[in-house]
Scaffold this motif. Sequence first.
Motif, PDB file in Angstrom:
ATOM      1  N   LEU A 171       0.825  -1.208   0.000  1.00 33.13           N
ATOM      2  CA  LEU A 171       0.000   0.000   0.000  1.00 33.13           C
ATOM      3  C   LEU A 171       0.864   1.264   0.000  1.00 33.13           C
ATOM      4  O   LEU A 171       0.517   2.262  -0.653  1.00 33.13           O
ATOM      5  CB  LEU A 171      -0.929  -0.006   1.217  1.00 33.13           C
ATOM      6  CG  LEU A 171      -2.022  -1.076   1.206  1.00 33.13           C
ATOM      7  CD1 LEU A 171      -2.813  -1.049   2.507  1.00 33.13           C
ATOM      8  CD2 LEU A 171      -2.951  -0.895   0.017  1.00 33.13           C
ATOM      9  N   ILE A 172       1.974   1.226   0.711  1.00 36.46           N
ATOM     10  CA  ILE A 172       2.874   2.383   0.710  1.00 36.46           C
ATOM     11  C   ILE A 172       3.458   2.601  -0.678  1.00 36.46           C
ATOM     12  O   ILE A 172       3.470   3.721  -1.203  1.00 36.46           O
ATOM     13  CB  ILE A 172       4.001   2.193   1.750  1.00 36.46           C
ATOM     14  CG1 ILE A 172       3.435   2.265   3.171  1.00 36.46           C
ATOM     15  CG2 ILE A 172       5.080   3.272   1.578  1.00 36.46           C
ATOM     16  CD1 ILE A 172       4.449   1.934   4.249  1.00 36.46           C
ATOM     17  N   ASN A 209      12.181   7.765  -1.771  1.00 36.06           N
ATOM     18  CA  ASN A 209      11.756   8.095  -0.408  1.00 36.06           C
ATOM     19  C   ASN A 209      10.788   7.048   0.143  1.00 36.06           C
ATOM     20  O   ASN A 209      10.911   6.616   1.291  1.00 36.06           O
ATOM     21  CB  ASN A 209      11.098   9.475  -0.379  1.00 36.06           C
ATOM     22  CG  ASN A 209      12.060  10.585  -0.735  1.00 36.06           C
ATOM     23  OD1 ASN A 209      13.262  10.465  -0.522  1.00 36.06           O
ATOM     24  ND2 ASN A 209      11.552  11.666  -1.292  1.00 36.06           N
ATOM     25  N   GLY A 210       9.841   6.644  -0.680  1.00 35.72           N
ATOM     26  CA  GLY A 210       8.931   5.581  -0.250  1.00 35.72           C
ATOM     27  C   GLY A 210       9.642   4.265  -0.050  1.00 35.72           C
ATOM     28  O   GLY A 210       9.281   3.475   0.831  1.00 35.72           O
ATOM     29  N   LEU A 211      10.657   4.026  -0.860  1.00 39.35           N
ATOM     30  CA  LEU A 211      11.446   2.802  -0.722  1.00 39.35           C
ATOM     31  C   LEU A 211      12.148   2.763   0.631  1.00 39.35           C
ATOM     32  O   LEU A 211      12.221   1.706   1.280  1.00 39.35           O
ATOM     33  CB  LEU A 211      12.472   2.730  -1.854  1.00 39.35           C
ATOM     34  CG  LEU A 211      13.071   1.365  -2.180  1.00 39.35           C
ATOM     35  CD1 LEU A 211      11.988   0.398  -2.597  1.00 39.35           C
ATOM     36  CD2 LEU A 211      14.111   1.504  -3.285  1.00 39.35           C
ATOM     37  N   VAL A 212      12.647   3.905   1.082  1.00 38.35           N
ATOM     38  CA  VAL A 212      13.294   3.982   2.392  1.00 38.35           C
ATOM     39  C   VAL A 212      12.292   3.687   3.503  1.00 38.35           C
ATOM     40  O   VAL A 212      12.606   3.004   4.490  1.00 38.35           O
ATOM     41  CB  VAL A 212      13.934   5.370   2.587  1.00 38.35           C
ATOM     42  CG1 VAL A 212      14.415   5.545   4.032  1.00 38.35           C
ATOM     43  CG2 VAL A 212      15.092   5.552   1.630  1.00 38.35           C
ATOM     44  N   VAL A 213      11.071   4.191   3.366  1.00 37.10           N
ATOM     45  CA  VAL A 213      10.028   3.917   4.359  1.00 37.10           C
ATOM     46  C   VAL A 213       9.778   2.422   4.469  1.00 37.10           C
ATOM     47  O   VAL A 213       9.733   1.860   5.580  1.00 37.10           O
ATOM     48  CB  VAL A 213       8.723   4.652   3.997  1.00 37.10           C
ATOM     49  CG1 VAL A 213       7.596   4.257   4.950  1.00 37.10           C
ATOM     50  CG2 VAL A 213       8.928   6.159   4.042  1.00 37.10           C
ATOM     51  N   LYS A 284      10.099  12.117   4.805  1.00 39.65           N
ATOM     52  CA  LYS A 284       9.640  12.679   3.539  1.00 39.65           C
ATOM     53  C   LYS A 284       8.813  11.660   2.767  1.00 39.65           C
ATOM     54  O   LYS A 284       7.737  11.984   2.236  1.00 39.65           O
ATOM     55  CB  LYS A 284      10.836  13.129   2.704  1.00 39.65           C
ATOM     56  CG  LYS A 284      10.447  13.890   1.446  1.00 39.65           C
ATOM     57  CD  LYS A 284      11.673  14.428   0.729  1.00 39.65           C
ATOM     58  CE  LYS A 284      11.265  15.203  -0.527  1.00 39.65           C
ATOM     59  NZ  LYS A 284      12.454  15.734  -1.249  1.00 39.65           N
ATOM     60  N   GLY A 285       9.291  10.430   2.701  1.00 38.56           N
ATOM     61  CA  GLY A 285       8.537   9.384   2.023  1.00 38.56           C
ATOM     62  C   GLY A 285       7.233   9.065   2.729  1.00 38.56           C
ATOM     63  O   GLY A 285       6.212   8.815   2.097  1.00 38.56           O
ATOM     64  N   LEU A 286       7.253   9.073   4.075  1.00 39.60           N
ATOM     65  CA  LEU A 286       6.032   8.827   4.835  1.00 39.60           C
ATOM     66  C   LEU A 286       5.001   9.910   4.570  1.00 39.60           C
ATOM     67  O   LEU A 286       3.808   9.629   4.392  1.00 39.60           O
ATOM     68  CB  LEU A 286       6.357   8.758   6.322  1.00 39.60           C
ATOM     69  CG  LEU A 286       5.265   8.203   7.246  1.00 39.60           C
ATOM     70  CD1 LEU A 286       4.945   6.780   6.887  1.00 39.60           C
ATOM     71  CD2 LEU A 286       5.720   8.309   8.696  1.00 39.60           C
ATOM     72  N   ALA A 287       5.447  11.163   4.525  1.00 34.63           N
ATOM     73  CA  ALA A 287       4.527  12.274   4.250  1.00 34.63           C
ATOM     74  C   ALA A 287       3.949  12.168   2.841  1.00 34.63           C
ATOM     75  O   ALA A 287       2.760  12.397   2.623  1.00 34.63           O
ATOM     76  CB  ALA A 287       5.250  13.605   4.421  1.00 34.63           C
TER      77      ALA A 287
END
Length: 293
Positions: A171-172, A209-213, A284-287
């Motif tokens: 989902l992320i 950024n999402g990948l880091v999350v 940043k990725g979470l936001a």
Amino acid sequence: MTHEAAHPVAYTPQQTWFARNRSLLIRHGVIWFFMLIILAPLAWVLLLSVKSLPDSMRGQLWPRKFDFTHYGYVLGKIETLPQNLFNSIYVTGATVIITTLCAVLAGYALVHLRPFGRAVIFTALLLSLYFPTRVVAIISIYELQDSLGLINSTTGLILPYVTLNLAISVLIMRAVFQLVPHEVIESARLDGAGVWKTLWFIGLPLVRNGLVVVLIVNFVTAWGEFLLGSTLTNDQEARTMPVVLAAAQGGMGQWAWPRIAAVYVIVVTPGLIAFAFAQKLFFKGLAEGVVKG
């Protein structure tokens, strides 16, 4: 008109500054309060890990004598501990790689390949977050692992660990891939790039950024997992660090309190270091994922 109204109270520059920044001070005070709640136990464990054995029996916070030999002791004298530490690294690393790979492929496919039934898949993933799968399905997971001959196997922990955050990871990545314009992907395809090349050279750099999350979320979950690790393993050599620490009896001998504290420091440090270096990209990725979601 009263005397007070005719002569208003004069504030000093310091009082004026506090009046203007009252809300800012309150916010920072709350942040510092919760930060101390989090850091105080970590500081206590760190100090305990460098106390001498006599100092650990006293009620004083600051050690009279610093003893750094506990770290070498737990790695050299506790027979299974290096193996348990390797088990945690091995299982966590494999879990993070497999889960992240599946999440990237699924997120990209749901957004830019648009498979048939993607709405049903999205709904199923979303609904799965509302079920305590780890608790409800523990018996089924045990029976499945037993039928596959994976009970008491360190490698056998990887697949159950992958399922823990697979739904939220997909989902992320779906939410982050939605930030990539379809025009960018289509232009790459028109230039002759295939699906894999488009994903590797166009998609991944734009969703780092999402990948880091996803990496950090899966690392933290797999590194600290206890329930499945304790249920699916019996031998000490096959267990991961959280299970070993939970079963350790503090007191004297090889599991004296400073030595347990040293093990805790060893276990916690990799996560703290990883998050310290990746915190900006993480938030940043979470936001980005939250805003798009």
